[in-house]
Design a protein around this motif. Sequence first.
Motif, PDB file in Angstrom:
ATOM      1  N   VAL A 179       5.788  18.965  -6.068  1.00 38.45           N
ATOM      2  CA  VAL A 179       6.073  17.738  -5.308  1.00 38.45           C
ATOM      3  C   VAL A 179       5.381  16.496  -5.877  1.00 38.45           C
ATOM      4  O   VAL A 179       5.385  15.444  -5.242  1.00 38.45           O
ATOM      5  CB  VAL A 179       5.693  17.912  -3.818  1.00 38.45           C
ATOM      6  N   GLY A 180       4.787  16.618  -7.062  1.00 40.71           N
ATOM      7  CA  GLY A 180       4.100  15.469  -7.641  1.00 40.71           C
ATOM      8  C   GLY A 180       4.994  14.252  -7.788  1.00 40.71           C
ATOM      9  O   GLY A 180       4.569  13.117  -7.571  1.00 40.71           O
ATOM     10  N   SER A 181       6.269  14.459  -8.138  1.00 38.64           N
ATOM     11  CA  SER A 181       7.193  13.338  -8.339  1.00 38.64           C
ATOM     12  C   SER A 181       7.747  12.809  -7.021  1.00 38.64           C
ATOM     13  O   SER A 181       8.413  11.771  -6.999  1.00 38.64           O
ATOM     14  CB  SER A 181       8.354  13.773  -9.238  1.00 38.64           C
ATOM     15  N   MET A 223      14.294  14.305  -0.846  1.00 37.91           N
ATOM     16  CA  MET A 223      13.190  14.775  -0.005  1.00 37.91           C
ATOM     17  C   MET A 223      12.215  13.618   0.245  1.00 37.91           C
ATOM     18  O   MET A 223      11.886  12.873  -0.674  1.00 37.91           O
ATOM     19  CB  MET A 223      12.461  15.932  -0.699  1.00 37.91           C
ATOM     20  N   SER A 224      11.753  13.483   1.472  1.00 36.83           N
ATOM     21  CA  SER A 224      10.812  12.421   1.817  1.00 36.83           C
ATOM     22  C   SER A 224       9.403  12.794   1.366  1.00 36.83           C
ATOM     23  O   SER A 224       9.084  13.970   1.178  1.00 36.83           O
ATOM     24  CB  SER A 224      10.806  12.203   3.330  1.00 36.83           C
ATOM     25  N   PRO A 225       8.527  11.790   1.180  1.00 35.68           N
ATOM     26  CA  PRO A 225       7.139  12.090   0.841  1.00 35.68           C
ATOM     27  C   PRO A 225       6.465  12.975   1.891  1.00 35.68           C
ATOM     28  O   PRO A 225       5.648  13.837   1.539  1.00 35.68           O
ATOM     29  CB  PRO A 225       6.491  10.702   0.775  1.00 35.68           C
ATOM     30  N   PHE A 226       6.799  12.772   3.173  1.00 29.27           N
ATOM     31  CA  PHE A 226       6.219  13.611   4.229  1.00 29.27           C
ATOM     32  C   PHE A 226       6.568  15.074   3.996  1.00 29.27           C
ATOM     33  O   PHE A 226       5.688  15.943   4.003  1.00 29.27           O
ATOM     34  CB  PHE A 226       6.738  13.163   5.603  1.00 29.27           C
ATOM     35  N   LEU A 227       7.845  15.348   3.780  1.00 29.30           N
ATOM     36  CA  LEU A 227       8.269  16.733   3.548  1.00 29.30           C
ATOM     37  C   LEU A 227       7.693  17.257   2.241  1.00 29.30           C
ATOM     38  O   LEU A 227       7.349  18.444   2.130  1.00 29.30           O
ATOM     39  CB  LEU A 227       9.795  16.811   3.527  1.00 29.30           C
ATOM     40  N   GLY A 228       7.552  16.374   1.258  1.00 33.95           N
ATOM     41  CA  GLY A 228       6.947  16.783  -0.007  1.00 33.95           C
ATOM     42  C   GLY A 228       5.524  17.280   0.192  1.00 33.95           C
ATOM     43  O   GLY A 228       5.129  18.322  -0.366  1.00 33.95           O
ATOM     44  N   GLU A 229       4.735  16.557   0.985  1.00 38.19           N
ATOM     45  CA  GLU A 229       3.358  16.991   1.255  1.00 38.19           C
ATOM     46  C   GLU A 229       3.325  18.289   2.060  1.00 38.19           C
ATOM     47  O   GLU A 229       2.449  19.137   1.851  1.00 38.19           O
ATOM     48  CB  GLU A 229       2.592  15.891   1.994  1.00 38.19           C
ATOM     49  N   PRO A 275      -0.802  18.343 -13.710  1.00 40.80           N
ATOM     50  CA  PRO A 275      -0.960  19.495 -12.809  1.00 40.80           C
ATOM     51  C   PRO A 275      -1.857  20.588 -13.394  1.00 40.80           C
ATOM     52  O   PRO A 275      -2.630  21.209 -12.673  1.00 40.80           O
ATOM     53  CB  PRO A 275       0.475  19.994 -12.618  1.00 40.80           C
ATOM     54  N   ILE A 276      -1.741  20.814 -14.711  1.00 37.80           N
ATOM     55  CA  ILE A 276      -2.567  21.836 -15.354  1.00 37.80           C
ATOM     56  C   ILE A 276      -4.027  21.394 -15.386  1.00 37.80           C
ATOM     57  O   ILE A 276      -4.944  22.177 -15.097  1.00 37.80           O
ATOM     58  CB  ILE A 276      -2.052  22.129 -16.777  1.00 37.80           C
ATOM     59  N   ALA A 277      -4.243  20.111 -15.719  1.00 35.01           N
ATOM     60  CA  ALA A 277      -5.605  19.590 -15.747  1.00 35.01           C
ATOM     61  C   ALA A 277      -6.251  19.651 -14.372  1.00 35.01           C
ATOM     62  O   ALA A 277      -7.422  20.009 -14.232  1.00 35.01           O
ATOM     63  CB  ALA A 277      -5.597  18.145 -16.257  1.00 35.01           C
ATOM     64  N   VAL A 278      -5.479  19.328 -13.338  1.00 37.61           N
ATOM     65  CA  VAL A 278      -6.012  19.387 -11.972  1.00 37.61           C
ATOM     66  C   VAL A 278      -6.321  20.826 -11.583  1.00 37.61           C
ATOM     67  O   VAL A 278      -7.352  21.112 -10.964  1.00 37.61           O
ATOM     68  CB  VAL A 278      -5.004  18.754 -10.978  1.00 37.61           C
ATOM     69  N   GLY A 279      -5.444  21.751 -11.949  1.00 37.15           N
ATOM     70  CA  GLY A 279      -5.707  23.158 -11.664  1.00 37.15           C
ATOM     71  C   GLY A 279      -6.970  23.658 -12.331  1.00 37.15           C
ATOM     72  O   GLY A 279      -7.765  24.385 -11.728  1.00 37.15           O
ATOM     73  N   LEU A 280      -7.176  23.259 -13.579  1.00 29.04           N
ATOM     74  CA  LEU A 280      -8.400  23.654 -14.292  1.00 29.04           C
ATOM     75  C   LEU A 280      -9.633  23.043 -13.638  1.00 29.04           C
ATOM     76  O   LEU A 280     -10.701  23.667 -13.597  1.00 29.04           O
ATOM     77  CB  LEU A 280      -8.314  23.228 -15.755  1.00 29.04           C
ATOM     78  N   LEU A 281      -9.504  21.826 -13.117  1.00 34.66           N
ATOM     79  CA  LEU A 281     -10.606  21.199 -12.388  1.00 34.66           C
ATOM     80  C   LEU A 281     -10.980  22.023 -11.162  1.00 34.66           C
ATOM     81  O   LEU A 281     -12.168  22.250 -10.889  1.00 34.66           O
ATOM     82  CB  LEU A 281     -10.205  19.781 -11.976  1.00 34.66           C
ATOM     83  N   HIS A 331      -0.808  14.893  -3.045  1.00 30.57           N
ATOM     84  CA  HIS A 331      -2.218  14.819  -2.641  1.00 30.57           C
ATOM     85  C   HIS A 331      -2.690  16.187  -2.158  1.00 30.57           C
ATOM     86  O   HIS A 331      -3.746  16.671  -2.562  1.00 30.57           O
ATOM     87  CB  HIS A 331      -2.401  13.807  -1.522  1.00 30.57           C
ATOM     88  N   LEU A 332      -1.947  16.791  -1.227  1.00 26.25           N
ATOM     89  CA  LEU A 332      -2.187  18.141  -0.701  1.00 26.25           C
ATOM     90  C   LEU A 332      -3.562  18.281  -0.040  1.00 26.25           C
ATOM     91  O   LEU A 332      -4.010  19.399   0.199  1.00 26.25           O
ATOM     92  CB  LEU A 332      -2.059  19.209  -1.804  1.00 26.25           C
ATOM     93  N   ASN A 333      -4.210  17.169   0.261  1.00 24.61           N
ATOM     94  CA  ASN A 333      -5.611  17.210   0.683  1.00 24.61           C
ATOM     95  C   ASN A 333      -5.965  15.888   1.366  1.00 24.61           C
ATOM     96  O   ASN A 333      -5.905  14.831   0.719  1.00 24.61           O
ATOM     97  CB  ASN A 333      -6.480  17.433  -0.570  1.00 24.61           C
ATOM     98  N   PRO A 334      -6.321  15.907   2.649  1.00 29.04           N
ATOM     99  CA  PRO A 334      -6.684  14.656   3.333  1.00 29.04           C
ATOM    100  C   PRO A 334      -7.826  13.900   2.662  1.00 29.04           C
ATOM    101  O   PRO A 334      -7.854  12.671   2.694  1.00 29.04           O
ATOM    102  CB  PRO A 334      -7.101  15.139   4.725  1.00 29.04           C
TER     103      PRO A 334
END
Length: 273
Positions: free
Chosen positions: A55-57, A1-7, A162-168, A62-65
């Motif tokens: 898709v982190g790997s 999967m490409s990074p574009f499709l991952g995002e 991912p868990i730490a980011v979710g808690l943030l 990023h999921l966010n501009p």
Amino acid sequence: MSPFLGEVIGTMILIVFGAGVCAGATLKKTYANNPGWIVITIAWGLAVTMGVFAVGSISGAHLNPAVTLALAIAGSFEWALVPEYILAQMVGAILGATLVFFHYLPHWKETHDPAGKLGIFATAPAIPHTFSNLISEMIGTFILVLGLLFIGANKFTEGLNPIAVGLLIVAIGMSLGGTTGYAINPARDLGPRIAHFILPIPGKGSSNWGYSWIPVVGPLLGGSLGAVFYKALFAGEVTGLFWLVLGIGAVILASAYAFGKKQQGEMDASKVA
């Protein structure tokens, strides 16, 4: 999967869970109707966690501009890839919002609240006030970017990121989200707002384009400030980019303040009349 499709996929997952909980909480005749702010903030945190796990790997999730721009400013992401990532995030957000629309298909007719329907897709201020609404989105995204950079700087969080980011995200939502609905992500707001405008939602009303620039400009500016602040204070790097971002921020804030004052004056005048 490409990074574009991952995002694309990661952002789609984010919106499916995030807008999905808003739909369940808002639309009539769902078992999840009116669960409260705590449920919504936790679900948005889990939405980010699942998107990052997915898709982190592949793309870095990023999921966010605002995050993409901030990482480029911080020097940890290639500037040449920024447009591609932002486009992917927008596509994913629109697709995610569309899936939510079809998932709750029979419930739209049962709900007679246009503002509530828009709130499933996009954010709106609790109290419309241009300057403070912009400030709220800036502060929320400033904290988001600082938090992401703090998490990335700690090796003990590897595998748990991912868990730490979710808690943030949950913490930001609970602490700072009550003013504007904490978009803190231009794609999260603009993509679903476009979907709301396009989709044949019964009784949907306006897409509130007059407000739509705030959850785009606020996060982009707040995230950029978070990146240059981190580089200046924690990495000891004060570059020309630092002053450029501060200058742009000052101009935008001054313009928003002047616009808000004019808007308030017009409202006061109409009340007197």
